[in-house]
Each structure stands twice: as structure tokens, then as C-alpha cells.
Design a protein around this motif. Structure first.
Motif, PDB file in Angstrom:
ATOM      1  N   ALA A   4       0.726  -1.190   0.160  1.00  0.00           N
ATOM      2  CA  ALA A   4      -0.023   0.052  -0.063  1.00  0.00           C
ATOM      3  C   ALA A   4       1.020   1.195   0.016  1.00  0.00           C
ATOM      4  O   ALA A   4       0.446   2.394  -0.685  1.00  0.00           O
ATOM      5  N   GLU A   5       1.957   1.225   0.737  1.00  0.00           N
ATOM      6  CA  GLU A   5       2.875   2.390   0.706  1.00  0.00           C
ATOM      7  C   GLU A   5       3.582   2.574  -0.679  1.00  0.00           C
ATOM      8  O   GLU A   5       3.622   3.630  -1.057  1.00  0.00           O
ATOM      9  N   LEU A   6       3.755   1.555  -1.313  1.00  0.00           N
ATOM     10  CA  LEU A   6       4.408   1.846  -2.558  1.00  0.00           C
ATOM     11  C   LEU A   6       3.342   1.964  -3.832  1.00  0.00           C
ATOM     12  O   LEU A   6       3.678   2.942  -4.405  1.00  0.00           O
ATOM     13  N   ALA A   7       2.304   1.426  -3.651  1.00  0.00           N
ATOM     14  CA  ALA A   7       1.275   1.735  -4.703  1.00  0.00           C
ATOM     15  C   ALA A   7       0.778   3.210  -4.347  1.00  0.00           C
ATOM     16  O   ALA A   7       0.432   3.801  -5.598  1.00  0.00           O
ATOM     17  N   GLY A   8       0.679   3.630  -3.349  1.00  0.00           N
ATOM     18  CA  GLY A   8       0.346   4.933  -2.728  1.00  0.00           C
ATOM     19  C   GLY A   8       1.119   6.120  -3.521  1.00  0.00           C
ATOM     20  O   GLY A   8       0.637   7.371  -3.446  1.00  0.00           O
ATOM     21  N   MET A   9       2.068   5.474  -4.034  1.00  0.00           N
ATOM     22  CA  MET A   9       3.142   6.622  -4.681  1.00  0.00           C
ATOM     23  C   MET A   9       2.852   6.884  -6.277  1.00  0.00           C
ATOM     24  O   MET A   9       3.841   7.298  -6.902  1.00  0.00           O
ATOM     25  N   SER A  40      -8.525   4.494   8.784  1.00  0.00           N
ATOM     26  CA  SER A  40      -7.706   3.386   8.454  1.00  0.00           C
ATOM     27  C   SER A  40      -6.558   3.919   7.509  1.00  0.00           C
ATOM     28  O   SER A  40      -5.530   3.364   7.113  1.00  0.00           O
ATOM     29  N   GLY A  41      -6.726   4.889   6.844  1.00  0.00           N
ATOM     30  CA  GLY A  41      -5.702   5.610   5.986  1.00  0.00           C
ATOM     31  C   GLY A  41      -4.845   6.572   6.528  1.00  0.00           C
ATOM     32  O   GLY A  41      -4.020   7.139   5.722  1.00  0.00           O
ATOM     33  N   HIS A  42      -5.185   7.162   7.759  1.00  0.00           N
ATOM     34  CA  HIS A  42      -4.331   8.369   8.231  1.00  0.00           C
ATOM     35  C   HIS A  42      -3.029   8.095   8.436  1.00  0.00           C
ATOM     36  O   HIS A  42      -2.099   8.855   7.878  1.00  0.00           O
ATOM     37  N   ALA A  43      -2.352   6.885   8.879  1.00  0.00           N
ATOM     38  CA  ALA A  43      -0.795   6.327   8.784  1.00  0.00           C
ATOM     39  C   ALA A  43      -0.252   6.550   7.579  1.00  0.00           C
ATOM     40  O   ALA A  43       0.588   7.327   7.324  1.00  0.00           O
ATOM     41  N   LEU A  44      -1.089   5.789   6.666  1.00  0.00           N
ATOM     42  CA  LEU A  44      -0.614   6.002   5.036  1.00  0.00           C
ATOM     43  C   LEU A  44      -0.520   7.295   4.700  1.00  0.00           C
ATOM     44  O   LEU A  44       0.587   7.661   3.986  1.00  0.00           O
ATOM     45  N   LEU A  45      -1.495   7.989   4.945  1.00  0.00           N
ATOM     46  CA  LEU A  45      -1.493   9.693   4.354  1.00  0.00           C
ATOM     47  C   LEU A  45      -0.285  10.317   5.025  1.00  0.00           C
ATOM     48  O   LEU A  45       0.524  10.976   4.431  1.00  0.00           O
TER      49      LEU A  45
END
Length: 278
Positions: free
Chosen positions: A164-169, A201-206
Motif C-alpha cells: 500500500a505504501e508503494l502503490a500509494g506513490m 484506516s488511511g491516516h497513517a498511510l497519508l
């Protein structure tokens, strides 16, 4: 125009597109990479396939690939050209691909396209941190240069959180790989584009994505293209605002006319947030 969104296949992507492909088996990745690179050859691009223990004949099942290898239009390299035990230098790797793109243009091609199975480069937390920073930097480069890439990550070797961290970029990603994406914008003055859904659930990822991408203000305003942001809760909006404040800027959000972001911002009445319908 660059593509953005979730996809089930990699066909039809253009000269500036950047896709993250989460896969289950190496064979699945080779098949998708073959399609992606075949499209590149048809578009007049030089293409490069990168994978651990790659063999020169790995993609010869793709029509025209073997002949393209013979002329230098297609290349296959073992991922061993990187030291997979070390973390990547993000800026240096972008410079390397920029040089390779210029070489492709000088040789008469319309640009460069790379399909890389990059799982071995992100196995440690330090490697993941460096590589996600690189993913955003190279995405910025792609907005203005004829370089396109498909970045493959093995679901069986990486956690769902890491993928998710990778795809999120990436502006484009395989379906269900990430709830949100923070990527480069080709529009002048826009610090980044934000898409997807951001709830508790997305706060840390953001937070992680903003820290690694570190979108820069244009003067005293940090402009975020949020037209593809389907949902954001109040805490997610606060995170955007706090990031901008940390850069000494106010937040400007480009939103669609019917965006729920407008309703949320109007309800919160934040003094240093401005919305622009576009």
C-alpha cells in the motif's frame, strides 16, 4: 495526459504513465510486463525489463521482443545491477533513468519504458522508505519526460501495508493495492495530486506519504489536486493542512464541483484552506 486510477490490466498506457503492479506469481508479472513493454515497442520506445535472475530470453514469447533485443530496442537486465542489500539513493536513481531516457531519444526512439520487478529492493524498512521516496521523485520526472514505468511487487513476499505504501506513490495501480494515492501532477504550481479514500484506516498511510513525497508550496500556497479524492474525513483534512502549515503555506485544494471535500471544508471553516473548483 497521464492516466490515473486503478486498473486490471496494463495495456494502453502512454509515454508518461507510471503503474504499480502487485502480483501473486513471477509468471503473472512476466506476462503483464510483456504486454506493457510490447505496447512500448509499438509506440517507438526503447524498453527495458529488470528482474532478479532475469534471463535474456524471458520475454521472447512476446511477439517481436527477440528481434527488438537484437537491435537494442529491447533490453533485459538482471536486478543484480543494484546492490539489493543496500538502500537506494533516490535522486541518483532518477538521474540514471533520466540519462537513459536521453540516450534513448538520441538513438531515435520516442522515449524509454521500464518494467521492473523491484521486490528485492524493498525488503527492509530502510529500503522501503528510500524506494517510496524514489517512486515519487521519478513520478515527478515522468510528468515532463517520455519515461514510463511498471513497478512490480510480489504479494507473497511483502506485507499488504508495504505494498500500500508503494502503490500509494503511483498515479496508476492494480486494483485493491492501496486505499489512497499521492502522486505528481503535470499541472504548473500543483504540489501533488491526491486520490482515493481516506478514513481512519488511511491516516497513517497519508501521513507517511506526505512525509516521503513532501509536496512543495508554490509561493505561500500548497496546491493539492483533490479532484479524484472520493472521500476524506476531518482528521485526514487536518493532516493536509498541518503539512502545509509546516511548510509555511496555506492549503489550496482543487476539487470537483460535486466533491464532498467542499462540504467538509465548509463545515470545518478552516481559515487557511481555499477550495478551487476545476
Amino acid at each position: 495526459m497521464r492516466r490515473s486510477g486503478f486498473v486490471d490490466a496494463v495495456g494502453g498506457l502512454g509515454r508518461h504513465d507510471h503503474v504499480c503492479w502487485a502480483f501473486e506469481t513471477p509468471g503473472e508479472f512476466r506476462a503483464s510486463a510483456g504486454r506493457f513493454l510490447a505496447d512500448g515497442l509499438a509506440a517507438g520506445l526503447r524498453v527495458l525489463y529488470l528482474a532478479e535472475a532475469a534471463r535474456q530470453t524471458d520475454l521472447d514469447h512476446v511477439g517481436g521482443f527477440a528481434a527488438a533485443r537484437a537491435t537494442g530496442a529491447a533490453q533485459v537486465q538482471d536486478l543484480g545491477i543494484y546492490d539489493t542489500g543496500l538502500q537506494l539513493d533516490p535522486a541518483a536513481q532518477v538521474r540514471a533513468y533520466a540519462q537513459a531516457t536521453e540516450q534513448a531519444l538520441a538513438a531515435g526512439y520516442r522515449g524509454l519504458r521500464v518494467a521492473a520487478e523491484a521486490t528485492p529492493l524493498v525488503r527492509t524498512p530502510a529500503q522501503l522508505d528510500a524506494f517510496t521516496r524514489y517512486e515519487h521523485l521519478v513520478d515527478r520526472y515522468m510528468t515532463a519526460h517520455p519515461f514510463s514505468a511498471m513497478c512490480g511487487y510480489h504479494c507473497g513476499e511483502l506485507s499488504a501495508a508495504a505494498i500500500a505504501e508503494l502503490a500509494g506513490m503511483h498515479p496508476v495501480a492494480s486494483r485493491a493495492s492501496a486505499p489512497l494515492r499521492l502522486f505528481a501532477s503535470a499541472e504548473p504550481g500543483v504540489g501533488a495530486a491526491l486520490a482515493g479514500e481516506i478514513d481512519v484506516s488511511g491516516h497513517a498511510l497519508l501521513r507517511t506519504a506526505l512525509h516521503r513525497a513532501d509536496p512543495a508550496p508554490d509561493g505561500d500556497e500548497l496546491v493539492i489536486d483533490a479532484r479524484e479524492l472520493a472521500f476524506i474525513d476531518h482528521r485526514g483534512l487536518f493532516q493536509l493542512v498541518e503539512h502545509a502549515r509546516g511548510r509555511g503555506a496555506r492549503t489550496v485544494l482543487h476539487v470537483a464541483r460535486d466533491s464532498m471535500v467542499r462540504l467538509l471544508a465548509d463545515t470545518l471553516r478552516l481559515p487557511d484552506v481555499r477550495l478551487v473548483e476545476s
